[in-house]
Design a protein around this motif. Structure first.
Motif, mmCIF file in Angstrom:
data_model
loop_
_atom_site.group_PDB
_atom_site.id
_atom_site.type_symbol
_atom_site.label_atom_id
_atom_site.label_comp_id
_atom_site.label_asym_id
_atom_site.label_seq_id
_atom_site.Cartn_x
_atom_site.Cartn_y
_atom_site.Cartn_z
ATOM 1 N N ALA A 187 -52.553 -97.719 10.861
ATOM 2 C CA ALA A 187 -53.112 -98.000 9.709
ATOM 3 C C ALA A 187 -53.860 -96.898 8.811
ATOM 4 C CB ALA A 187 -54.350 -98.899 10.092
ATOM 5 N N LEU A 188 -54.195 -95.832 9.455
ATOM 6 C CA LEU A 188 -54.566 -94.661 8.684
ATOM 7 C C LEU A 188 -53.535 -94.129 8.106
ATOM 8 C CD1 LEU A 188 -56.888 -92.832 7.875
ATOM 9 C CD2 LEU A 188 -56.704 -91.600 10.124
ATOM 10 N N LEU A 189 -52.387 -94.021 8.855
ATOM 11 C CA LEU A 189 -51.276 -93.300 8.161
ATOM 12 C C LEU A 189 -50.922 -94.092 6.818
ATOM 13 C CD1 LEU A 189 -49.481 -90.778 9.331
ATOM 14 C CD2 LEU A 189 -48.142 -92.555 10.486
ATOM 15 N N ALA A 190 -50.769 -95.419 7.133
ATOM 16 C CA ALA A 190 -50.449 -96.243 6.032
ATOM 17 C C ALA A 190 -51.522 -96.086 4.779
ATOM 18 C CB ALA A 190 -50.602 -97.764 6.352
ATOM 19 N N LYS A 191 -52.652 -96.016 5.139
ATOM 20 C CA LYS A 191 -53.842 -95.869 4.159
ATOM 21 C C LYS A 191 -53.408 -94.470 3.435
ATOM 22 C CE LYS A 191 -58.662 -95.055 3.628
ATOM 23 N NZ LYS A 191 -59.787 -94.551 4.333
ATOM 24 N N LEU A 238 -50.790 -92.371 3.229
ATOM 25 C CA LEU A 238 -49.211 -92.236 2.737
ATOM 26 C C LEU A 238 -49.371 -92.293 1.210
ATOM 27 C CD1 LEU A 238 -47.474 -90.823 4.202
ATOM 28 C CD2 LEU A 238 -46.383 -93.023 4.866
ATOM 29 N N PRO A 239 -49.902 -93.116 0.559
ATOM 30 C CA PRO A 239 -49.536 -93.356 -0.849
ATOM 31 C C PRO A 239 -50.065 -92.322 -1.841
ATOM 32 C CG PRO A 239 -50.309 -95.469 0.141
ATOM 33 C CD PRO A 239 -50.488 -94.592 1.260
ATOM 34 N N GLY A 240 -51.322 -91.735 -1.411
ATOM 35 C CA GLY A 240 -51.953 -90.478 -2.084
ATOM 36 C C GLY A 240 -51.186 -89.374 -1.691
ATOM 37 N N HIS A 241 -50.810 -89.236 -0.612
ATOM 38 C CA HIS A 241 -50.078 -88.084 -0.234
ATOM 39 C C HIS A 241 -48.633 -88.069 -1.051
ATOM 40 C CE1 HIS A 241 -48.677 -85.173 2.777
ATOM 41 N NE2 HIS A 241 -47.358 -85.343 2.694
ATOM 42 N N VAL A 242 -48.161 -89.026 -0.898
ATOM 43 C CA VAL A 242 -46.882 -89.137 -1.559
ATOM 44 C C VAL A 242 -46.948 -88.868 -3.218
ATOM 45 C CG1 VAL A 242 -45.001 -90.782 -2.614
ATOM 46 C CG2 VAL A 242 -45.564 -90.680 -0.282
ATOM 47 N N GLU A 243 -48.147 -89.265 -3.747
ATOM 48 C CA GLU A 243 -48.429 -89.177 -5.184
ATOM 49 C C GLU A 243 -48.511 -87.546 -5.485
ATOM 50 O OE1 GLU A 243 -51.573 -90.928 -8.369
ATOM 51 O OE2 GLU A 243 -51.596 -91.596 -6.407
ATOM 52 N N VAL A 244 -49.203 -86.923 -4.504
ATOM 53 C CA VAL A 244 -49.649 -85.638 -4.595
ATOM 54 C C VAL A 244 -48.169 -84.695 -4.642
ATOM 55 C CG1 VAL A 244 -50.431 -83.375 -3.795
ATOM 56 C CG2 VAL A 244 -51.779 -85.515 -3.847
ATOM 57 N N VAL A 245 -47.380 -84.803 -3.617
ATOM 58 C CA VAL A 245 -46.124 -84.419 -3.358
ATOM 59 C C VAL A 245 -44.971 -84.557 -4.708
ATOM 60 C CG1 VAL A 245 -43.978 -83.946 -2.265
ATOM 61 C CG2 VAL A 245 -46.187 -84.252 -1.021
ATOM 62 N N SER A 246 -45.063 -85.755 -5.009
ATOM 63 C CA SER A 246 -44.100 -86.310 -6.091
ATOM 64 C C SER A 246 -44.594 -85.680 -7.553
ATOM 65 C CB SER A 246 -44.195 -87.874 -6.516
ATOM 66 O OG SER A 246 -43.379 -88.302 -7.421
ATOM 67 N N GLY A 247 -45.738 -85.626 -7.792
ATOM 68 C CA GLY A 247 -46.453 -84.971 -8.982
ATOM 69 C C GLY A 247 -46.340 -83.649 -8.953
ATOM 70 N N LEU A 248 -46.665 -82.987 -7.742
ATOM 71 C CA LEU A 248 -46.777 -81.557 -7.962
ATOM 72 C C LEU A 248 -45.528 -80.647 -7.470
ATOM 73 C CD1 LEU A 248 -49.474 -80.071 -8.419
ATOM 74 C CD2 LEU A 248 -49.785 -79.905 -6.081
ATOM 75 N N LEU A 249 -44.853 -81.039 -6.684
ATOM 76 C CA LEU A 249 -43.259 -80.622 -6.351
ATOM 77 C C LEU A 249 -42.091 -80.985 -7.180
ATOM 78 C CD1 LEU A 249 -41.575 -78.781 -4.738
ATOM 79 C CD2 LEU A 249 -41.619 -80.599 -2.829
ATOM 80 N N PHE A 250 -42.131 -82.582 -7.209
ATOM 81 C CA PHE A 250 -40.862 -83.116 -7.640
ATOM 82 C C PHE A 250 -40.996 -83.355 -9.340
ATOM 83 C CE2 PHE A 250 -40.367 -84.178 -3.055
ATOM 84 C CZ PHE A 250 -39.403 -83.521 -2.994
#
Lengths: 164, 164
Positions: free
Chosen positions: B107-111, B113-125
DNA sequence: TATTGTTATACTCTATAACTATA
DNA sequence: TATAGTTATAGAGTATAACAATA
Protein backbone atom coordinates in the motif's frame (compact mmCIF):
# COMPACT_ATOMS: atom_id res chain seq x y z
CA UNK A 1 3.54 14.54 -20.92
CA UNK A 2 1.39 12.48 -18.59
CA UNK A 3 4.04 12.19 -15.90
CA UNK A 4 4.21 8.46 -16.21
CA UNK A 5 7.02 6.16 -17.22
CA UNK A 6 6.92 3.62 -20.01
CA UNK A 7 8.93 0.41 -19.56
CA UNK A 8 11.92 1.73 -21.45
CA UNK A 9 12.05 4.84 -19.32
CA UNK A 10 11.70 2.83 -16.16
CA UNK A 11 14.52 0.50 -17.12
CA UNK A 12 16.70 3.41 -18.12
CA UNK A 13 16.08 5.11 -14.82
CA UNK A 14 16.96 1.98 -12.88
CA UNK A 15 20.10 1.40 -14.90
CA UNK A 16 21.14 4.98 -14.39
CA UNK A 17 20.75 4.67 -10.65
CA UNK A 18 22.55 1.36 -10.52
CA UNK A 19 25.42 2.47 -12.68
CA UNK A 20 26.06 5.66 -10.79
CA UNK A 21 25.71 3.95 -7.42
CA UNK A 22 28.35 1.42 -8.32
CA UNK A 23 30.58 4.03 -9.86
CA UNK A 24 30.27 6.33 -6.93
CA UNK A 25 30.93 3.57 -4.45
CA UNK A 26 34.07 2.50 -6.29
CA UNK A 27 35.32 6.03 -6.58
CA UNK A 28 34.65 6.77 -2.94
CA UNK A 29 36.73 3.83 -1.87
CA UNK A 30 39.58 4.88 -4.08
CA UNK A 31 39.51 8.43 -2.78
CA UNK A 32 39.42 7.27 0.79
CA UNK A 33 42.31 4.91 0.36
CA UNK A 34 44.44 7.20 -1.75
CA UNK A 35 43.88 10.42 0.12
CA UNK A 36 41.42 9.95 2.96
CA UNK A 37 38.93 12.12 1.12
CA UNK A 38 35.20 11.78 0.90
CA UNK A 39 33.62 12.36 -2.47
CA UNK A 40 32.20 15.70 -1.44
CA UNK A 41 35.59 16.84 -0.20
CA UNK A 42 37.14 15.75 -3.47
CA UNK A 43 34.54 17.67 -5.43
CA UNK A 44 35.19 20.81 -3.42
CA UNK A 45 38.95 20.52 -3.87
CA UNK A 46 38.54 19.84 -7.55
CA UNK A 47 36.41 22.92 -8.00
CA UNK A 48 38.93 25.07 -6.23
CA UNK A 49 41.75 23.53 -8.20
CA UNK A 50 39.96 24.31 -11.43
CA UNK A 51 39.41 27.91 -10.56
CA UNK A 52 41.99 30.31 -12.02
CA UNK A 53 42.44 31.89 -8.62
CA UNK A 54 42.17 28.70 -6.62
CA UNK A 55 39.37 30.38 -4.70
CA UNK A 56 35.62 30.54 -4.42
CA UNK A 57 33.13 32.13 -2.14
CA UNK A 58 31.49 29.63 0.17
CA UNK A 59 28.12 30.05 -1.47
CA UNK A 60 29.44 29.53 -4.98
CA UNK A 61 31.37 26.52 -3.83
CA UNK A 62 28.22 24.88 -2.57
CA UNK A 63 26.40 24.76 -5.89
CA UNK A 64 25.42 21.24 -6.83
CA UNK A 65 27.80 19.64 -4.37
CA UNK A 66 26.13 20.22 -1.06
CA UNK A 67 22.51 20.90 -0.26
CA UNK A 68 22.71 22.84 2.97
CA UNK A 69 24.80 25.68 4.20
CA UNK A 70 25.82 23.94 7.35
CA UNK A 71 26.93 20.95 5.33
CA UNK A 72 29.35 23.10 3.44
CA UNK A 73 30.66 24.74 6.58
CA UNK A 74 31.24 21.29 8.01
CA UNK A 75 33.14 20.04 4.99
CA UNK A 76 35.13 23.21 4.59
CA UNK A 77 36.05 22.94 8.24
CA UNK A 78 37.39 19.45 7.71
CA UNK A 79 39.38 20.51 4.68
CA UNK A 80 40.79 23.45 6.55
CA UNK A 81 41.72 21.36 9.54
CA UNK A 82 43.58 19.05 7.18
CA UNK A 83 45.43 22.02 5.74
CA UNK A 84 43.99 21.57 2.28
CA UNK A 85 42.16 24.88 2.08
CA UNK A 86 42.21 28.23 3.82
CA UNK A 87 39.31 30.47 4.66
CA UNK A 88 39.58 34.22 4.74
CA UNK A 89 37.14 37.11 4.75
CA UNK A 90 36.25 38.29 1.28
CA UNK A 91 37.60 41.71 0.40
CA UNK A 92 34.55 43.09 -1.38
CA UNK A 93 31.78 41.67 0.76
CA UNK A 94 32.53 41.47 4.44
CA UNK A 95 29.84 38.83 4.93
CA UNK A 96 31.42 36.40 2.54
CA UNK A 97 34.19 33.94 3.13
CA UNK A 98 36.68 33.10 0.44
CA UNK A 99 37.96 29.56 0.36
CA UNK A 100 41.34 28.97 -1.22
CA UNK A 101 43.09 25.73 -2.01
CA UNK A 102 46.55 25.43 -0.47
CA UNK A 103 49.66 23.88 -1.96
CA UNK A 104 49.00 20.84 0.15
CA UNK A 105 45.50 20.71 -1.28
CA UNK A 106 46.83 20.81 -4.81
CA UNK A 107 49.37 18.17 -3.99
CA UNK A 108 46.75 15.87 -2.58
CA UNK A 109 44.55 16.44 -5.59
CA UNK A 110 47.43 15.51 -7.85
CA UNK A 111 48.18 12.45 -5.78
CA UNK A 112 44.64 11.21 -5.86
CA UNK A 113 43.72 12.03 -9.43
CA UNK A 114 45.45 9.26 -11.37
CA UNK A 115 43.75 6.53 -9.39
CA UNK A 116 40.47 8.33 -9.63
CA UNK A 117 40.75 8.56 -13.38
CA UNK A 118 41.70 4.94 -13.54
CA UNK A 119 38.57 3.84 -11.72
CA UNK A 120 36.27 5.98 -13.84
CA UNK A 121 38.00 4.93 -17.00
CA UNK A 122 37.93 1.25 -16.20
CA UNK A 123 34.45 1.14 -14.82
CA UNK A 124 32.42 3.65 -16.77
CA UNK A 125 34.18 4.13 -20.09
CA UNK A 126 35.62 0.75 -20.85
CA UNK A 127 32.48 -0.55 -22.58
CA UNK A 128 31.91 2.71 -24.48
CA UNK A 129 33.42 3.71 -27.79
CA UNK A 130 34.52 7.22 -28.49
CA UNK A 131 31.32 7.95 -30.34
CA UNK A 132 29.28 6.32 -27.61
CA UNK A 133 30.74 8.80 -25.17
CA UNK A 134 29.94 11.69 -27.44
CA UNK A 135 26.39 10.48 -27.75
CA UNK A 136 26.10 10.10 -24.01
CA UNK A 137 27.47 13.57 -23.47
CA UNK A 138 24.96 14.98 -25.91
CA UNK A 139 22.13 13.30 -24.03
CA UNK A 140 23.27 14.36 -20.58
CA UNK A 141 23.88 18.00 -21.39
CA UNK A 142 20.23 18.99 -21.88
CA UNK A 143 19.21 16.96 -18.85
CA UNK A 144 21.82 18.72 -16.78
CA UNK A 145 20.70 22.12 -17.98
CA UNK A 146 17.10 21.27 -17.37
CA UNK A 147 17.79 20.12 -13.84
CA UNK A 148 19.87 23.16 -13.05
CA UNK A 149 17.06 25.45 -14.04
CA UNK A 150 14.32 23.42 -12.41
CA UNK A 151 13.14 24.67 -9.08
CA UNK A 152 12.99 21.97 -6.45
CA UNK A 153 9.80 20.13 -7.26
CA UNK A 154 8.24 19.80 -3.89
CA UNK A 155 7.33 22.94 -2.06
CA UNK A 156 10.58 24.70 -1.44
CA UNK A 157 10.83 28.40 -2.04
CA UNK A 158 12.74 28.82 -5.28
CA UNK A 159 15.14 31.29 -3.71
CA UNK A 160 18.53 29.80 -4.37
CA UNK A 161 20.34 26.52 -3.98
CA UNK A 162 21.56 25.82 -0.49
CA UNK A 163 19.09 27.56 1.73
CA UNK A 164 15.73 25.94 2.22
CA UNK B 1 43.17 2.11 -23.09
CA UNK B 2 45.65 4.23 -21.18
CA UNK B 3 43.37 4.73 -18.19
CA UNK B 4 43.16 8.41 -18.76
CA UNK B 5 40.25 10.64 -19.60
CA UNK B 6 39.97 12.94 -22.56
CA UNK B 7 38.03 16.17 -22.10
CA UNK B 8 34.82 14.71 -23.48
CA UNK B 9 34.98 11.79 -21.11
CA UNK B 10 35.73 14.06 -18.19
CA UNK B 11 32.79 16.30 -18.97
CA UNK B 12 30.52 13.33 -19.43
CA UNK B 13 31.58 11.91 -16.11
CA UNK B 14 30.94 15.19 -14.34
CA UNK B 15 27.56 15.61 -15.97
CA UNK B 16 26.62 12.09 -15.04
CA UNK B 17 27.48 12.69 -11.41
CA UNK B 18 25.72 16.03 -11.31
CA UNK B 19 22.59 14.75 -13.00
CA UNK B 20 22.21 11.73 -10.79
CA UNK B 21 22.99 13.68 -7.64
CA UNK B 22 20.27 16.17 -8.38
CA UNK B 23 17.86 13.46 -9.40
CA UNK B 24 18.54 11.40 -6.36
CA UNK B 25 18.21 14.34 -4.05
CA UNK B 26 14.87 15.30 -5.54
CA UNK B 27 13.58 11.76 -5.39
CA UNK B 28 14.73 11.31 -1.82
CA UNK B 29 12.81 14.34 -0.73
CA UNK B 30 9.68 13.14 -2.46
CA UNK B 31 9.93 9.69 -0.89
CA UNK B 32 10.48 11.14 2.52
CA UNK B 33 7.56 13.49 2.30
CA UNK B 34 5.17 11.07 0.68
CA UNK B 35 5.99 7.99 2.70
CA UNK B 36 8.78 8.65 5.14
CA UNK B 37 11.01 6.32 3.17
CA UNK B 38 14.69 6.60 2.44
CA UNK B 39 15.81 5.75 -1.05
CA UNK B 40 17.36 2.50 0.05
CA UNK B 41 14.16 1.49 1.80
CA UNK B 42 12.20 2.33 -1.30
CA UNK B 43 14.52 0.23 -3.44
CA UNK B 44 14.14 -2.73 -1.13
CA UNK B 45 10.37 -2.42 -1.08
CA UNK B 46 10.28 -2.04 -4.85
CA UNK B 47 12.33 -5.18 -5.31
CA UNK B 48 10.07 -7.15 -3.06
CA UNK B 49 7.00 -5.74 -4.76
CA UNK B 50 8.39 -6.78 -8.12
CA UNK B 51 9.02 -10.33 -7.05
CA UNK B 52 6.26 -12.79 -7.97
CA UNK B 53 6.26 -14.11 -4.42
CA UNK B 54 6.79 -10.77 -2.74
CA UNK B 55 9.82 -12.34 -1.09
CA UNK B 56 13.59 -12.50 -1.30
CA UNK B 57 16.34 -13.95 0.76
CA UNK B 58 18.29 -11.29 2.63
CA UNK B 59 21.42 -11.83 0.61
CA UNK B 60 19.65 -11.58 -2.73
CA UNK B 61 17.89 -8.48 -1.58
CA UNK B 62 21.17 -6.78 -0.86
CA UNK B 63 22.58 -6.94 -4.35
CA UNK B 64 23.43 -3.54 -5.68
CA UNK B 65 21.38 -1.71 -3.08
CA UNK B 66 23.48 -2.04 0.02
CA UNK B 67 27.16 -2.67 0.41
CA UNK B 68 27.38 -4.34 3.77
CA UNK B 69 25.47 -7.09 5.49
CA UNK B 70 24.82 -5.09 8.59
CA UNK B 71 23.48 -2.26 6.49
CA UNK B 72 20.83 -4.54 5.12
CA UNK B 73 19.95 -5.91 8.52
CA UNK B 74 19.54 -2.36 9.73
CA UNK B 75 17.28 -1.32 6.88
CA UNK B 76 15.26 -4.51 6.99
CA UNK B 77 14.81 -3.93 10.68
CA UNK B 78 13.43 -0.47 10.07
CA UNK B 79 11.06 -1.74 7.41
CA UNK B 80 9.89 -4.52 9.68
CA UNK B 81 9.37 -2.16 12.59
CA UNK B 82 7.23 -0.05 10.31
CA UNK B 83 5.20 -3.11 9.38
CA UNK B 84 6.17 -2.94 5.73
CA UNK B 85 7.96 -6.29 5.55
CA UNK B 86 8.14 -9.49 7.53
CA UNK B 87 11.12 -11.70 8.16
CA UNK B 88 10.87 -15.42 8.56
CA UNK B 89 13.31 -18.30 8.49
CA UNK B 90 13.74 -19.78 5.03
CA UNK B 91 12.23 -23.23 4.63
CA UNK B 92 15.03 -24.82 2.60
CA UNK B 93 18.07 -23.27 4.24
CA UNK B 94 17.83 -22.73 7.96
CA UNK B 95 20.55 -20.13 7.87
CA UNK B 96 18.67 -17.87 5.51
CA UNK B 97 16.01 -15.34 6.27
CA UNK B 98 13.17 -14.67 3.86
CA UNK B 99 11.89 -11.13 3.67
CA UNK B 100 8.34 -10.63 2.48
CA UNK B 101 6.49 -7.43 1.71
CA UNK B 102 3.26 -6.97 3.67
CA UNK B 103 -0.01 -5.51 2.47
CA UNK B 104 0.92 -2.32 4.24
CA UNK B 105 4.20 -2.36 2.35
CA UNK B 106 2.41 -2.72 -0.95
CA UNK B 107 0.00 0.00 0.00
CA UNK B 108 2.78 2.39 0.86
CA UNK B 109 4.56 1.56 -2.36
CA UNK B 110 1.40 2.32 -4.29
CA UNK B 111 0.93 5.54 -2.40
CA UNK B 112 4.44 6.73 -3.05
CA UNK B 113 4.90 5.63 -6.62
CA UNK B 114 2.91 8.26 -8.53
CA UNK B 115 4.86 11.12 -7.01
CA UNK B 116 8.07 9.26 -7.55
CA UNK B 117 7.32 8.74 -11.19
CA UNK B 118 6.34 12.34 -11.52
CA UNK B 119 9.67 13.56 -10.22
CA UNK B 120 11.67 11.24 -12.44
CA UNK B 121 9.56 12.03 -15.42
CA UNK B 122 9.70 15.77 -14.95
CA UNK B 123 13.34 15.98 -14.03
CA UNK B 124 15.11 13.30 -16.03
CA UNK B 125 12.94 12.57 -19.04
CA UNK B 126 11.40 15.87 -19.89
CA UNK B 127 14.27 17.03 -22.11
CA UNK B 128 14.62 13.62 -23.79
CA UNK B 129 12.69 12.36 -26.76
CA UNK B 130 11.52 8.80 -27.04
CA UNK B 131 14.45 7.90 -29.23
CA UNK B 132 16.84 9.72 -26.92
CA UNK B 133 15.70 7.47 -24.13
CA UNK B 134 16.22 4.40 -26.25
CA UNK B 135 19.69 5.56 -27.11
CA UNK B 136 20.47 6.24 -23.49
CA UNK B 137 19.19 2.83 -22.49
CA UNK B 138 21.38 1.20 -25.11
CA UNK B 139 24.42 3.02 -23.77
CA UNK B 140 23.75 2.26 -20.13
CA UNK B 141 23.06 -1.43 -20.54
CA UNK B 142 26.61 -2.47 -21.42
CA UNK B 143 28.02 -0.21 -18.73
CA UNK B 144 25.71 -1.77 -16.20
CA UNK B 145 26.68 -5.28 -17.26
CA UNK B 146 30.32 -4.39 -17.18
CA UNK B 147 30.09 -2.96 -13.70
CA UNK B 148 28.15 -5.91 -12.42
CA UNK B 149 30.83 -8.29 -13.57
CA UNK B 150 33.76 -6.13 -12.49
CA UNK B 151 35.41 -7.12 -9.27
CA UNK B 152 35.93 -4.21 -6.90
CA UNK B 153 39.00 -2.46 -8.26
CA UNK B 154 40.95 -1.85 -5.14
CA UNK B 155 42.08 -4.82 -3.14
CA UNK B 156 38.93 -6.50 -1.98
CA UNK B 157 38.63 -10.25 -2.23
CA UNK B 158 36.38 -10.92 -5.17
CA UNK B 159 34.18 -13.25 -3.17
CA UNK B 160 30.72 -11.82 -3.47
CA UNK B 161 28.88 -8.57 -2.99
CA UNK B 162 28.03 -7.71 0.56
CA UNK B 163 30.75 -9.26 2.62
CA UNK B 164 34.13 -7.63 2.61
C1' DT C 1 14.94 43.34 5.91
C1' DA C 2 17.76 40.02 3.23
C1' DT C 3 22.05 37.58 2.81
C1' DT C 4 26.40 35.10 4.37
C1' DG C 5 28.17 32.03 7.20
C1' DT C 6 28.66 29.45 11.76
C1' DT C 7 27.17 26.67 15.63
C1' DA C 8 24.59 23.32 18.27
C1' DT C 9 22.02 19.50 18.02
C1' DA C 10 19.78 15.54 16.65
C1' DC C 11 19.34 12.03 13.46
C1' DT C 12 20.26 8.73 9.70
C1' DC C 13 23.18 5.81 7.57
C1' DT C 14 27.29 2.96 6.98
C1' DA C 15 30.93 -0.20 8.17
C1' DT C 16 33.90 -3.24 11.07
C1' DA C 17 34.41 -6.83 14.02
C1' DA C 18 32.77 -10.24 17.05
C1' DC C 19 29.30 -13.55 17.47
C1' DT C 20 25.66 -17.41 16.64
C1' DA C 21 23.88 -20.94 13.95
C1' DT C 22 23.45 -23.81 10.04
C1' DA C 23 25.59 -26.40 5.57
C1' DT D 1 35.54 -24.58 7.07
C1' DA D 2 32.32 -21.50 4.70
C1' DT D 3 27.98 -19.15 4.56
C1' DA D 4 23.74 -16.35 6.46
C1' DG D 5 22.48 -13.15 9.41
C1' DT D 6 22.58 -10.27 13.78
C1' DT D 7 24.50 -7.17 17.15
C1' DA D 8 27.33 -3.65 19.18
C1' DT D 9 29.65 0.15 18.36
C1' DA D 10 31.83 3.82 16.40
C1' DG D 11 32.19 7.33 12.91
C1' DA D 12 30.86 10.20 9.02
C1' DG D 13 27.50 13.08 6.97
C1' DT D 14 23.27 15.82 6.75
C1' DA D 15 19.73 19.04 7.97
C1' DT D 16 17.17 22.28 11.00
C1' DA D 17 16.94 26.06 13.70
C1' DA D 18 18.92 29.71 16.27
C1' DC D 19 22.39 32.95 15.93
C1' DA D 20 25.81 36.97 14.62
C1' DA D 21 27.35 40.16 11.34
C1' DT D 22 27.23 42.72 7.17
C1' DA D 23 24.54 44.82 2.86
Amino acid sequence: MPASLDPVQLGTYFDLIEVTSLLRHAVEQQLKEAGDLSYVQFQLLARLGDSPTGSHRMTDLADGVVYSRSGLTYQAGLLEKAGLVERSPSPDDERSVTVTITDAGRALLAKVLPGHVEVVSGLLFEPLSRSDVETLAALLAPVRDHMRSSPPRSAAPRRRKTGA
